[in-house]
Write an enzyme that holds these catalytic residues in place. Structure first.
Site: not given
Ligand SMILES: Cc1cc2nc3c(=O)[nH]c(=O)nc-3n(C[C@H](O)[C@H](O)[C@H](O)COP(=O)(O)O)c2cc1C
Length: 383
Positions: A77-79, A106, A129, A155, A273, A275, A329
């Site tokens: 999930p990436v927001g 996300s 969330y 999360t 994780s 995050h 991510g």
């Molecule tokens: C721009 C961005 C937005 C993110 N948004 C969420 C989110 O909405 N929910 C969530 O559980 N994790 C979110 N994450 C965390 C990612 O799911 C993940 O744990 C993390 O990006 C892993 O690290 P990496 O980007 O170095 O691979 C986000 C990460 C990034 C970079």
């Protein structure tokens, strides 16, 4: 430039996106120490090179989250993907599904689960969330059930948002609407602006019917963040376990004790994780935390890992040390920002190629064989 690896996609993303969004994706909290450790700790592990091994057909498929998948990684999930590229969530999901791997949407998304389900038919996961307003959580769970989501990721590492200093400098955290100053900055990226403008004013579809969250993605996001439940505890996870009949995975675990608690409450797995180093700066890298967690939970509990995965070798190291599967991510967020759906597809293809070449040079024929070899497939340096 034709991106050759994920670092190249990051460079293109930096040129294409407004700085405020690139920094939001790229940055971590405070000193960004944990974010850097997620990457640098992979360099403290070496792959064992075995030569003159009888060649066998290669198979990158493996089992995680209770299903067989053709590749050992999925899109996490990436927001706000829809702010990096118009209809970004749909583009990313389509690229994942073309490769037959899961995509996890996300809570902080422009597209809703219903939008996604209408546009793709591959495996769909949802990241929740937990908000103070439990009736809204119920709505999210209902839509997840309707969209056929079988795995819910909750999360748990964001009760308080870590201070991401790049965002503070850029004014990202206090943004609730497009001011003339912001518009001037966005106009410096006309191709990005045209792409986003074509899809209409971005808004978080899942809460559009709730006027209390305001209008437009920026204001809605600020209000959503404020309403994440700061008091969430294992009791709530136990209740959620009763409510959600599909698979339940806790995202944001870094210690053996927390992983054992999740397992003992009947969860189906955890994501190791931090995050992406965006929350507790100074926390352990995920790859360093993995072996102790695997030792504590035993072999049958599903462990996913994310954080710093930019190379096929990173995926191999995580699997050798006990991960069932890996989640991407930033890697695919860079691909999406640089080249939309094709960019995400290429990021997936690059990782697949890198895993395939590295495994062949290690004399290992399949991901399942790698899992069988476990930590003997790698050498860990002391420091
Ligand atoms: C721009 C961005 C937005 C993110 N948004 C969420 C989110 O909405 N929910 C969530 O559980 N994790 C979110 N994450 C965390 C990612 O799911 C993940 O744990 C993390 O990006 C892993 O690290 P990496 O980007 O170095 O691979 C986000 C990460 C990034 C970079």
């Amino acid at each position: 430039m034709n991106p050759v690896n994920i670092h190249d996609f990051r460079d293109v993303a930096r040129r294409k996106l407004p700085k405020i969004f690139f920094d939001y994706i790229d940055g971590g909290s405070f000193e960004e120490e944990t974010m850097r450790a997620n990457r640098s700790d992979f360099s403290r592990i070496a792959l064992r090179q075995n030569v003159l091994v009888e060649p066998r057909p290669q198979d990158l498929s493996t089992t995680y989250l209770g299903r067989r998948h053709p590749l050992p990684f999925m899109l996490g999930p990436v927001g706000f993907l829809g702010l990096y590229s118009g209809k970004g969530e749909i583009k990313a999901a389509r690229a994942a599904h073309a490769a037959a791997i899961p995509f996890c949407l996300s809570t902080f998304s422009i597209a809703s689960l219903a939008d996604l389900r209408a546009k793709t038919d591959g495996p769909l996961h949802f990241q929740l969330y937990v908000l103070n307003d439990r009736s809204l959580c119920e709505e999210f769970l209902d839509s997840a059930e309707k969209a056929g989501v079988d795995t819910l990721f909750v999360t748990v590492d964001t009760a308080i948002t870590g201070i991401r200093e790049r965002d503070v400098r850029n004014g990202f955290r206090s943004l609730t609407r497009v001011t003339p100053a912001l518009l001037a900055r966005l106009l410096m990226r006309p191709r990005w602006l045209a792409d986003i403008a074509l899809t209409g004013m971005p808004s978080v579809r899942a809460i559009e019917h709730r006027p209390e969250f305001g209008r437009g993605a920026l204001e809605q996001a600020a209000n959503l963040s404020r309403r994440i439940d700061k008091t969430l505890s294992w009791k709530d996870i136990a209740l959620l376990r009763e409510r959600w009949t599909g698979k339940l995975v806790i995202k944001g675990v870094l210690t053996p004790e927390d992983a054992v608690s999740a397992r003992d409450l009947g969860c189906d797995g955890v994501v190791i994780s931090n995050h992406g180093g965006r929350q507790l700066d100074g926390a352990s890298s995920t790859i360093r935390a993995l072996p102790g967690i695997r030792a504590a939970v035993g072999n049958d509990f599903c462990l996913m890992l994310d954080g710093g995965i930019l190379r096929g070798a990173d995926v191999i190291k995580a699997i050798a040390l006990g991960a069932d599967g890996v989640m991407l991510g930033r890697a695919y967020a860079y691909g999406l920002s640089a080249a939309g759906e094709a960019g995400v597809a290429e990021v997936i293809a690059i990782l697949e190629r890198e895993i395939s070449i590295s495994l062949a040079l290690m004399g290992i024929a399949s991901i399942d064989q790698l899992k069988g070899s476990g930590s003997s497939a790698v050498v860990r340096y002391e420091t």
